[in-house]
Scaffold this active site. Structure first.
Site, short mmCIF file in Angstrom:
data_model
loop_
_atom_site.label_atom_id
_atom_site.label_comp_id
_atom_site.label_asym_id
_atom_site.label_seq_id
_atom_site.Cartn_x
_atom_site.Cartn_y
_atom_site.Cartn_z
CB SER A 125 -31.54 5.79 10.18
OG SER A 125 -31.53 5.70 9.28
CE1 TYR A 150 -35.90 10.30 9.38
CE2 TYR A 150 -33.19 9.58 8.82
CZ TYR A 150 -35.07 9.66 8.88
OH TYR A 150 -34.94 7.91 8.96
CE LYS A 154 -35.20 7.83 11.98
NZ LYS A 154 -36.81 7.15 12.40
P1 NAD Z 1 -43.10 6.82 5.17
O1 NAD Z 1 -42.98 8.66 5.44
O2 NAD Z 1 -43.53 6.22 3.28
O3 NAD Z 1 -44.09 6.65 6.50
C1 NAD Z 1 -43.99 6.83 7.25
C2 NAD Z 1 -45.34 7.18 7.63
O4 NAD Z 1 -45.21 8.01 8.83
C3 NAD Z 1 -45.94 7.79 6.80
O5 NAD Z 1 -47.32 7.46 6.41
C4 NAD Z 1 -46.37 9.77 7.69
O6 NAD Z 1 -47.68 9.94 6.95
C5 NAD Z 1 -46.68 9.06 9.10
N1 NAD Z 1 -46.49 10.21 10.11
C6 NAD Z 1 -45.34 11.05 9.90
N2 NAD Z 1 -45.57 11.76 10.92
C7 NAD Z 1 -46.44 11.15 11.42
C8 NAD Z 1 -47.47 12.31 12.79
N3 NAD Z 1 -46.88 12.68 13.08
N4 NAD Z 1 -48.55 11.00 12.99
C9 NAD Z 1 -48.69 10.11 12.27
N5 NAD Z 1 -48.02 9.63 11.03
C10 NAD Z 1 -47.48 10.30 11.04
O7 NAD Z 1 -41.73 6.50 5.66
P2 NAD Z 1 -40.87 4.67 5.28
O8 NAD Z 1 -39.78 5.19 4.48
O9 NAD Z 1 -42.16 3.53 5.56
O10 NAD Z 1 -40.30 5.14 6.64
C11 NAD Z 1 -40.89 4.61 8.08
C12 NAD Z 1 -39.96 4.44 9.18
O11 NAD Z 1 -38.62 4.42 8.66
C13 NAD Z 1 -39.70 6.42 9.33
O12 NAD Z 1 -39.39 7.04 10.86
C14 NAD Z 1 -38.15 6.33 8.66
O13 NAD Z 1 -37.39 7.45 9.52
C15 NAD Z 1 -37.89 4.73 8.98
N6 NAD Z 1 -36.51 4.73 8.15
C16 NAD Z 1 -36.31 4.95 6.86
C17 NAD Z 1 -35.33 4.64 5.56
C18 NAD Z 1 -35.81 4.67 4.12
O14 NAD Z 1 -35.31 4.80 3.46
N7 NAD Z 1 -37.14 4.83 3.94
C19 NAD Z 1 -34.32 3.94 5.93
C20 NAD Z 1 -34.36 4.38 7.58
C21 NAD Z 1 -35.13 4.35 8.68
C1 WQD Z 2 -27.61 6.65 -1.95
C2 WQD Z 2 -26.82 6.81 -3.03
C3 WQD Z 2 -25.80 8.49 -3.89
C4 WQD Z 2 -29.85 9.73 -5.21
C5 WQD Z 2 -30.40 7.91 2.82
C6 WQD Z 2 -30.82 8.43 4.09
C7 WQD Z 2 -30.61 7.48 5.45
C8 WQD Z 2 -31.70 6.71 5.57
C9 WQD Z 2 -31.65 5.93 3.64
C10 WQD Z 2 -33.38 7.01 6.53
C11 WQD Z 2 -25.84 6.89 -2.04
C12 WQD Z 2 -26.84 7.71 -4.63
C13 WQD Z 2 -28.74 9.25 -5.28
C14 WQD Z 2 -29.89 10.13 -6.71
C15 WQD Z 2 -27.36 8.96 -7.00
N1 WQD Z 2 -33.13 6.85 5.15
N2 WQD Z 2 -27.45 8.90 -5.29
N3 WQD Z 2 -28.37 9.60 -7.54
O1 WQD Z 2 -28.44 8.47 0.75
O2 WQD Z 2 -27.34 6.41 1.45
O3 WQD Z 2 -29.23 6.89 2.73
O4 WQD Z 2 -31.66 6.53 2.61
O5 WQD Z 2 -33.47 6.85 7.56
O6 WQD Z 2 -30.43 8.25 6.63
O7 WQD Z 2 -29.61 9.21 4.13
O8 WQD Z 2 -29.61 6.64 0.36
O9 WQD Z 2 -30.70 6.22 -1.92
O10 WQD Z 2 -30.41 8.72 -1.51
O11 WQD Z 2 -28.49 7.28 -1.99
O12 WQD Z 2 -26.27 8.64 -7.36
O13 WQD Z 2 -30.86 10.09 -7.49
O14 WQD Z 2 -27.26 6.64 -4.43
O15 WQD Z 2 -24.90 9.40 -3.74
O16 WQD Z 2 -24.42 7.07 -3.03
P1 WQD Z 2 -28.38 6.96 1.49
P2 WQD Z 2 -30.11 7.38 -1.64
#
Ligand code: NAD
Ligand code: WQD
Length: 337
Positions: A125, A150, A154
């Site tokens: 991330s 969190y 990562k």
């Molecule tokens: P998500 O929660 O939709 O998907 C994650 C999946 O993992 C879920 O289906 C959950 O049930 C499963 N899971 C969690 N713990 C588990 C375990 N111990 N064993 C088996 N399954 C398990 O999330 P997503 O948005 O699809 O994210 C996928 C990956 O990408 C995650 O690792 C997340 O941290 C990373 N990521 C997400 C974002 C984002 O904003 N969505 C940004 C950066 C990184």
């Molecule tokens: C985006 C922008 C908020 C909600 C997060 C995690 C990051 C990654 C992606 C996993 C910011 C603003 C948001 C709302 C708002 N996840 N906002 N009102 O914070 O960039 O990243 O998700 O790895 O680790 O921190 O994403 O979508 O929460 O926010 O004004 O109700 O929207 O302040 O500027 P963020 P976000």
């Protein structure tokens, strides 16, 4: 290749399954369904045109469960999405986040190497950069202080995987640092399905637009950005999914260690996103300005040129596609799956 997709029922995992099959790969999904719904997998199968995708409701911390999967399938690589991802919850429950994300990954990697499967793509991330030292962020930018457990999971897991690859160069490890994934499959059949009140901007906007929530709170309009609201690098989830297929090709070329930013390279503010959503979809999104959210930074967008040069990947979808497809999914599935 036959790919183990951990967390394959989730938001990014489900979209990635489609891109994998489109590229000629097959997949086995492991997910404990702690944050997902198996209906997503049925819909993925419909979109791909297969009867079903092999699925195990197994926790990645369950060594025997993983052993059984590896005994039943010949697996070439793992795309590792499984993990807990709610930033605020991780502050409340740090032990649960470290145990699930780090404990789960350690068990997974150990079972993989026991079966001679030493290829992994890990969902990292942009959060590992902390408050970034430079904008746009390149992979050379030093990792920073994460503001929540969190983010630390990562950052720590990146280190764990790098050390394992260094000690045993048979491993191919690709760390993909996602920026802000939004959007949904253009079919509107799968998309982001958060439990409870959404933490992230786009699902909050779509839930306001569909009438589930009254108004969007915009967290701060006094940041040093063009309109004062936070700027992020939003990326369409279908583009993000495609990056995993390119990373698999790199693994096929025995890439060793690779770290890539996966974003568009363009920064949009909160109000840019709201305005694009209203313009493209013709719906209202009432909002009001609220105080800043703790831990937020002003601006975060990347330079994605390394992924283009080395993986041959670049984003194709723009902001209008992102807001259109997010709305298409929400409108067709007002209650989620
Ligand atoms: P998500 O929660 O939709 O998907 C994650 C999946 O993992 C879920 O289906 C959950 O049930 C499963 N899971 C969690 N713990 C588990 C375990 N111990 N064993 C088996 N399954 C398990 O999330 P997503 O948005 O699809 O994210 C996928 C990956 O990408 C995650 O690792 C997340 O941290 C990373 N990521 C997400 C974002 C984002 O904003 N969505 C940004 C950066 C990184
Ligand atoms: C985006 C922008 C908020 C909600 C997060 C995690 C990051 C990654 C992606 C996993 C910011 C603003 C948001 C709302 C708002 N996840 N906002 N009102 O914070 O960039 O990243 O998700 O790895 O680790 O921190 O994403 O979508 O929460 O926010 O004004 O109700 O929207 O302040 O500027 P963020 P976000």
């Amino acid at each position: 290749m036959n790919i183990l997709v951990t967390g394959g029922a989730g938001f990014i995992g489900s979209h990635t399954l489609i891109e994998l099959y489109k590229a000629g790969h097959t997949a086995v999904v492991v997910d404990n369904l702690s944050n997902s719904n198996p209906v997503a997998l049925q819909r993925v199968a419909e979109i791909i045109g297969v009867t079903e995708i092999p699925f195990y409701r197994v926790d990645i911390r369950d060594r025997e469960g993983l052993e059984r999967i590896f005994a039943e399938h010949k697996l070439d690589a793992c795309i590792h999405f499984a993990g807990l991802k709610a930033v605020g919850e991780s502050v409340e429950k740090p032990w649960e986040y470290y145990e699930n994300n780090i404990g789960g990954t350690l068990t997974l990697v150990d079972v993989m190497r026991g079966h001679g499967c030493k290829n992994i793509i890990f969902s990292s991330s942009a959060t590992v950069y902390g408050d970034p030292a430079e904008i746009p962020i390149t992979e050379q930018c030093p990792k920073g202080q994460c503001t929540n457990p969190y983010g630390w999971t990562k950052s720590m897991l990146e280190q764990v995987l790098m050390d394992i690859q260094k000690a045993d160069p048979q491993w191919n490890v690709v760390l993909l640092r996602y920026f802000n994934p939004v959007g949904a499959h253009p079919s509107g059949r799968i998309g982001e399905n958060p439990n409870g009140i959404p933490n992230n901007l786009m699902p909050y906007i779509t839930q306001v637009a569909v009438g589930k929530r009254q108004e969007l709170g915009v967290f701060g309009n006094d940041y040093p950005t063009p309109d004062g609201t936070g700027v992020r690098d939003y990326i369409h989830v279908v583009d993000l999914a495609a990056a995993h297929v390119c990373a698999l090709q790199a693994i096929g070329r025995k890439c060793g260690m690779g770290i890539y930013n996966i974003g568009t390279g363009k920064g949009y503010s909160v109000l840019d996103m709201v305005k694009a959503f209203v313009k493209v979809n013709g719906v209202e999104v009432p909002y009001s300005i609220k105080p800043r959210r703790a831990g937020d930074i002003a601006t975060c967008y990347c330079n994605p040129s390394k992924a283009k040069a080395e993986l041959g990947w670049e984003a194709r979808y723009g902001i209008d596609d992102m807001v259109r497809d997010s709305w298409h999914w929400q409108r067709q599935n007002p209650e989620g799956y």
